[in-house]
Write an enzyme that holds these catalytic residues in place. Structure first.
Site, PDB file in Angstrom:
ATOM      1  N   ILE A  79       0.827  -1.215   0.000  1.00  0.00           N
ATOM      2  CA  ILE A  79       0.000   0.000   0.000  1.00  0.00           C
ATOM      3  C   ILE A  79       0.865   1.270   0.000  1.00  0.00           C
ATOM      4  O   ILE A  79       0.389   2.343  -0.372  1.00  0.00           O
ATOM      5  CB  ILE A  79      -0.953  -0.032   1.223  1.00  0.00           C
ATOM      6  N   ASN A 119      11.606  -8.456   7.003  1.00  0.00           N
ATOM      7  CA  ASN A 119      11.931  -7.809   8.267  1.00  0.00           C
ATOM      8  C   ASN A 119      11.496  -8.712   9.416  1.00  0.00           C
ATOM      9  O   ASN A 119      10.405  -9.292   9.372  1.00  0.00           O
ATOM     10  CB  ASN A 119      11.206  -6.466   8.366  1.00  0.00           C
ATOM     11  N   GLU A 177       6.581  -4.489  11.071  1.00  0.00           N
ATOM     12  CA  GLU A 177       5.405  -3.820  11.628  1.00  0.00           C
ATOM     13  C   GLU A 177       4.163  -4.691  11.608  1.00  0.00           C
ATOM     14  O   GLU A 177       3.282  -4.523  12.443  1.00  0.00           O
ATOM     15  CB  GLU A 177       5.148  -2.515  10.879  1.00  0.00           C
ATOM     16  N   VAL A 178       4.063  -5.582  10.628  1.00  0.00           N
ATOM     17  CA  VAL A 178       2.879  -6.447  10.547  1.00  0.00           C
ATOM     18  C   VAL A 178       3.281  -7.843  11.038  1.00  0.00           C
ATOM     19  O   VAL A 178       4.191  -8.471  10.477  1.00  0.00           O
ATOM     20  CB  VAL A 178       2.340  -6.508   9.110  1.00  0.00           C
ATOM     21  N   HIS A 212       5.791 -11.956   5.970  1.00  0.00           N
ATOM     22  CA  HIS A 212       5.661 -11.499   4.579  1.00  0.00           C
ATOM     23  C   HIS A 212       7.049 -11.247   4.031  1.00  0.00           C
ATOM     24  O   HIS A 212       7.948 -10.831   4.752  1.00  0.00           O
ATOM     25  CB  HIS A 212       4.803 -10.230   4.480  1.00  0.00           C
TER      26      HIS A 212
HETATM   27  P1  AMP Z   1       7.054  -4.666   7.592  1.00  0.00           P
HETATM   28  O1  AMP Z   1       7.638  -3.401   8.125  1.00  0.00           O
HETATM   29  O2  AMP Z   1       8.069  -5.581   6.992  1.00  0.00           O
HETATM   30  O3  AMP Z   1       6.158  -5.349   8.588  1.00  0.00           O
HETATM   31  O4  AMP Z   1       6.175  -4.221   6.351  1.00  0.00           O
HETATM   32  C1  AMP Z   1       4.789  -4.056   6.394  1.00  0.00           C
HETATM   33  C2  AMP Z   1       4.381  -3.555   5.031  1.00  0.00           C
HETATM   34  O5  AMP Z   1       2.980  -3.735   4.895  1.00  0.00           O
HETATM   35  C3  AMP Z   1       4.668  -2.072   4.790  1.00  0.00           C
HETATM   36  O6  AMP Z   1       5.505  -1.939   3.636  1.00  0.00           O
HETATM   37  C4  AMP Z   1       3.267  -1.475   4.564  1.00  0.00           C
HETATM   38  O7  AMP Z   1       3.268  -0.451   3.604  1.00  0.00           O
HETATM   39  C5  AMP Z   1       2.476  -2.681   4.134  1.00  0.00           C
HETATM   40  N1  AMP Z   1       1.045  -2.639   4.385  1.00  0.00           N
HETATM   41  C6  AMP Z   1       0.424  -2.326   5.545  1.00  0.00           C
HETATM   42  N2  AMP Z   1      -0.909  -2.427   5.408  1.00  0.00           N
HETATM   43  C7  AMP Z   1      -1.138  -2.832   4.136  1.00  0.00           C
HETATM   44  C8  AMP Z   1      -2.310  -3.119   3.372  1.00  0.00           C
HETATM   45  N3  AMP Z   1      -3.533  -3.011   3.897  1.00  0.00           N
HETATM   46  N4  AMP Z   1      -2.158  -3.507   2.088  1.00  0.00           N
HETATM   47  C9  AMP Z   1      -0.931  -3.605   1.544  1.00  0.00           C
HETATM   48  N5  AMP Z   1       0.208  -3.349   2.200  1.00  0.00           N
HETATM   49  C10 AMP Z   1       0.115  -2.968   3.477  1.00  0.00           C
END
Ligand code: AMP
Length: 124
Positions: A40, A97, A105-106, A110
């Site tokens: 996103i 990450n 962050e998520v 991924h």
């Molecule tokens: P990380 O810091 O490795 O956890 O990356 C999380 C990634 O998820 C970031 O690059 C965000 O931009 C992406 N992200 C968060 N919410 C969404 C969403 N709803 N759809 C697509 N990407 C997302």
């Protein structure tokens, strides 16, 4: 907020909701093991996320606990997404990450797939 990589899996994380179809995504690939959708907030011309269907907090969790079949399925899915996007030539970058220092962050594993441009040094 960076996550705690040792925390238990949270069913309410945003990628779990995308996997369940509860929130939209720009899905570009799916199979038995994984889905892929566009980030996103892209950090490169091409920035796609590949996410296993299984409930794993991070690469650490996945590499320690996932059955071999699931690991193979996910790794093959990452490769397929890159090939389908035409990235093998001229090349691309993968990034996962992990935890706070990794900037995760998520809290659902991924892999970031970057491409479509020269990507420069590994770490800015
Ligand atoms: P990380 O810091 O490795 O956890 O990356 C999380 C990634 O998820 C970031 O690059 C965000 O931009 C992406 N992200 C968060 N919410 C969404 C969403 N709803 N759809 C697509 N990407 C997302």
């Amino acid at each position: 907020m960076p996550i705690d990589a040792t925390a238990p899996y949270d069913d309410d994380n945003i990628f779990a909701k995308i996997l369940r179809g509860e929130i939209p995504s720009t899905k570009v690939y799916e199979d038995e093991w994984a889905i892929a959708f566009e980030d996103i907030n892209p950090q490169a011309e091409i920035h796609t996320l590949v996410v296993p269907r299984g409930k794993y907090v991070s690469w650490d969790d996945f590499s320690a606990k996932a059955p071999d079949e699931e690991i193979a399925g996910f790794v093959r899915a990452v490769g397929k997404v890159a090939r389908e996007k035409g990235l093998v030539e001229p090349g691309y970058r993968l990034l996962a990450n992990v935890g706070a220092d990794g900037g995760q962050e998520v809290p659902h594993l991924h892999v970031h797939l970057f491409g479509g441009q020269k990507l420069g040094r590994m770490i800015a």
